[in-house]
Scaffold this motif. Structure first.
Motif, PDB file in Angstrom:
ATOM      1  N   SER A   4       0.816  -1.213   0.070  1.00 28.20           N
ATOM      2  CA  SER A   4      -0.071   0.029  -0.100  1.00 28.20           C
ATOM      3  C   SER A   4       0.699   1.227   0.131  1.00 28.20           C
ATOM      4  N   ALA A   5       2.458   1.096  -0.055  1.00 27.94           N
ATOM      5  CA  ALA A   5       3.047   2.288   0.053  1.00 27.94           C
ATOM      6  C   ALA A   5       3.695   2.442  -1.217  1.00 27.94           C
ATOM      7  N   ASP A   6       3.840   3.563  -1.790  1.00 28.87           N
ATOM      8  CA  ASP A   6       4.674   3.617  -3.158  1.00 28.87           C
ATOM      9  C   ASP A   6       6.120   4.007  -2.887  1.00 28.87           C
ATOM     10  N   TYR A   7       6.492   4.275  -1.875  1.00 27.97           N
ATOM     11  CA  TYR A   7       7.836   4.619  -1.266  1.00 27.97           C
ATOM     12  C   TYR A   7       8.319   3.919  -0.076  1.00 27.97           C
ATOM     13  N   GLN A   8       9.620   3.659  -0.043  1.00 27.26           N
ATOM     14  CA  GLN A   8      10.267   3.085   1.135  1.00 27.26           C
ATOM     15  C   GLN A   8      11.154   4.097   1.921  1.00 27.26           C
ATOM     16  N   ARG A   9      11.724   4.753   1.198  1.00 21.93           N
ATOM     17  CA  ARG A   9      12.575   6.075   2.118  1.00 21.93           C
ATOM     18  C   ARG A   9      12.058   7.378   1.817  1.00 21.93           C
ATOM     19  N   VAL A  10      11.517   8.096   2.653  1.00 19.15           N
ATOM     20  CA  VAL A  10      11.137   9.703   2.000  1.00 19.15           C
ATOM     21  C   VAL A  10      11.702  10.575   3.226  1.00 19.15           C
ATOM     22  N   VAL A  11      11.692  11.801   2.582  1.00 23.02           N
ATOM     23  CA  VAL A  11      12.235  12.866   3.381  1.00 23.02           C
ATOM     24  C   VAL A  11      10.872  13.891   3.528  1.00 23.02           C
ATOM     25  N   ARG A 117      25.781  10.405   8.662  1.00 24.15           N
ATOM     26  CA  ARG A 117      25.208   9.801   7.357  1.00 24.15           C
ATOM     27  C   ARG A 117      24.972   8.374   7.678  1.00 24.15           C
ATOM     28  N   ARG A 118      25.901   7.629   7.871  1.00 25.26           N
ATOM     29  CA  ARG A 118      25.784   6.258   7.914  1.00 25.26           C
ATOM     30  C   ARG A 118      24.911   5.864   9.322  1.00 25.26           C
ATOM     31  N   LYS A 119      25.282   6.518  10.378  1.00 24.98           N
ATOM     32  CA  LYS A 119      24.263   6.338  11.730  1.00 24.98           C
ATOM     33  C   LYS A 119      22.880   6.672  11.111  1.00 24.98           C
ATOM     34  N   ALA A 120      22.373   7.695  10.673  1.00 29.78           N
ATOM     35  CA  ALA A 120      21.208   8.189  10.221  1.00 29.78           C
ATOM     36  C   ALA A 120      20.438   7.014   9.340  1.00 29.78           C
ATOM     37  N   ILE A 121      21.211   6.406   8.374  1.00 28.91           N
ATOM     38  CA  ILE A 121      20.628   5.600   7.547  1.00 28.91           C
ATOM     39  C   ILE A 121      20.427   4.118   8.391  1.00 28.91           C
ATOM     40  N   ARG A 122      21.328   3.961   9.362  1.00 29.73           N
ATOM     41  CA  ARG A 122      20.872   2.892  10.174  1.00 29.73           C
ATOM     42  C   ARG A 122      19.776   2.987  11.041  1.00 29.73           C
ATOM     43  N   ARG A 150      19.915  16.438   2.389  1.00 31.30           N
ATOM     44  CA  ARG A 150      20.094  14.994   3.009  1.00 31.30           C
ATOM     45  C   ARG A 150      19.234  14.013   2.310  1.00 31.30           C
ATOM     46  N   ALA A 151      18.254  14.486   1.676  1.00 32.44           N
ATOM     47  CA  ALA A 151      17.609  13.374   0.387  1.00 32.44           C
ATOM     48  C   ALA A 151      18.527  12.882  -0.295  1.00 32.44           C
ATOM     49  N   ALA A 152      19.709  13.450  -0.709  1.00 36.49           N
ATOM     50  CA  ALA A 152      20.659  12.783  -1.653  1.00 36.49           C
ATOM     51  C   ALA A 152      21.663  11.968  -0.826  1.00 36.49           C
ATOM     52  N   GLU A 153      21.871  12.420   0.313  1.00 37.56           N
ATOM     53  CA  GLU A 153      22.995  11.592   0.971  1.00 37.56           C
ATOM     54  C   GLU A 153      22.211  10.326   1.621  1.00 37.56           C
ATOM     55  N   ILE A 154      20.846  10.470   2.167  1.00 39.93           N
ATOM     56  CA  ILE A 154      20.363   9.115   2.551  1.00 39.93           C
ATOM     57  C   ILE A 154      19.835   8.151   1.563  1.00 39.93           C
ATOM     58  N   GLU A 155      19.635   8.871   0.189  1.00 41.41           N
ATOM     59  CA  GLU A 155      19.134   7.849  -0.812  1.00 41.41           C
ATOM     60  C   GLU A 155      17.613   7.904  -0.589  1.00 41.41           C
ATOM     61  N   ALA A 156      16.972   8.862  -0.555  1.00 38.52           N
ATOM     62  CA  ALA A 156      15.542   9.058  -0.275  1.00 38.52           C
ATOM     63  C   ALA A 156      14.907   9.144  -1.916  1.00 38.52           C
ATOM     64  N   MET A 208      17.203  18.539  -9.039  1.00 35.45           N
ATOM     65  CA  MET A 208      17.306  18.355 -10.273  1.00 35.45           C
ATOM     66  C   MET A 208      18.313  17.515 -10.623  1.00 35.45           C
ATOM     67  N   ASP A 209      19.610  17.809 -10.267  1.00 33.56           N
ATOM     68  CA  ASP A 209      20.735  17.159 -10.582  1.00 33.56           C
ATOM     69  C   ASP A 209      20.837  15.576 -10.196  1.00 33.56           C
ATOM     70  N   ASN A 210      20.082  15.378  -8.857  1.00 32.09           N
ATOM     71  CA  ASN A 210      20.129  14.009  -8.297  1.00 32.09           C
ATOM     72  C   ASN A 210      18.788  13.370  -8.566  1.00 32.09           C
ATOM     73  N   ASP A 211      18.177  13.690  -9.341  1.00 28.99           N
ATOM     74  CA  ASP A 211      16.873  13.039  -9.861  1.00 28.99           C
ATOM     75  C   ASP A 211      15.820  12.768  -8.629  1.00 28.99           C
ATOM     76  N   ILE A 212      15.783  13.722  -7.875  1.00 34.37           N
ATOM     77  CA  ILE A 212      14.938  13.683  -6.744  1.00 34.37           C
ATOM     78  C   ILE A 212      13.461  14.103  -6.947  1.00 34.37           C
ATOM     79  N   PRO A 213      12.456  13.566  -7.064  1.00 28.37           N
ATOM     80  CA  PRO A 213      11.113  13.954  -7.139  1.00 28.37           C
ATOM     81  C   PRO A 213      10.667  14.777  -5.809  1.00 28.37           C
ATOM     82  N   LEU A 214       9.946  15.986  -5.982  1.00 33.27           N
ATOM     83  CA  LEU A 214       9.383  16.724  -4.982  1.00 33.27           C
ATOM     84  C   LEU A 214       7.819  16.812  -5.028  1.00 33.27           C
TER      85      LEU A 214
END
Length: 245
Positions: A4-11, A117-122, A150-156, A208-214
């Motif tokens: 039921s969710a279209d996204y796994q990780r979001v900002v 960053r790595r701790k945030a992802i964990r 942050r969205a780019a860093e954590i791969e949201a 735009m450069d990191n192809d992150i939708p908004l």
């Protein structure tokens, strides 16, 4: 993740104004409880949630600068304001049993973790909500830019920009112009070329450069965050370099 969710990780980007509700200043307890409840709804869908908070309900660095204050000092004051909002949101989330961590770009170890960053992802992988405060830790950068960074860093997969006074992107201010047109879809080049004021140009370019939708939508209606996560078309979706409507 459930189907039921279209996204796994979001900002989730929250402006300070969203936290003050109808009040002119500060934090409205009912509003922050509502936001916490909406965040819990998507956490229960197994979505990993990071939150960026602004400080417009407490202090704006730009306003301080216009008053004659040193711009860097004014911006640092704004960063401290975001920390206050982050702690308030953390408390509201943990009151309803949502495990939460606050990470700040300016170290204040007695109240929050430093941003790593790595701790945030964990934390996200363990289904903890992570609230990023103190912006990028540098003056002259907005919390919109923080959200993009942050969205780019954590791969949201997406940035959800929750607004309290508008339900999407318009070609004019809908509160002043009855003929204002609401956009359903835009490209980042549209936003930049038409100066639509969705977010600052640095943040738009980074997305735009990191192809992150908004997705820009209203947070006033209860359950809107969940609707967006489940793919319902509300608000305005911005993605890509070229017009896609």
């Amino acid at each position: 993740m459930t189907a039921s969710a279209d996204y796994q990780r979001v900002v989730l980007k929250l402006s300070g104004e969203a936290l003050r509700g109808d009040a002119g200043y500060g934090i409205d307890p009912k509003v922050i409880e509502s936001i916490a409840g909406q965040v819990k709804e998507i956490v229960e869908l197994d979505v990993e949630v990071a939150v960026i908070v602004g400080a417009g309900n407490i202090w704006r660095g730009k306003v301080g600068s216009e008053m004659g204050m040193d711009r860097a000092t004014a911006d640092y004051m704004g960063m401290l304001g975001t920390c206050m909002n982050a702690l308030a949101l953390q408390d509201a989330l943990e009151t309803i049993d949502v495990e939460t961590r606050v990470q700040t770009s300016i170290e204040m170890r007695q109240v929050a973790e430093p941003y790593i960053r790595r701790k945030a992802i964990r934390h996200l992988e363990k289904k903890r909500v992570v609230i990023f405060a103190a912006g990028t830790g540098n003056p002259y950068f907005s919390t919109d830019t923080t959200a993009a960074l942050r969205a780019a860093e954590i791969e949201a997969e997406v940035i959800l920009m929750a607004k309290n006074n508008v339900d999407g992107v318009y070609n004019a201010d809908p509160s002043l112009d009855d003929t204002a047109k609401k956009y359903t879809r835009l490209s980042y080049m549209d936003v930049l070329s038409e100066d639509l004021q969705v977010m600052d140009s640095t943040a738009s370019s980074l997305c735009m450069d990191n192809d992150i939708p908004l997705i820009v939508f209203s947070i006033i209606e209860q359950g809107n965050i969940k609707r967006v996560i489940q793919g319902e078309q509300i608000g305005t979706t911005i993605r890509g370099k070229h017009k896609n409507v």
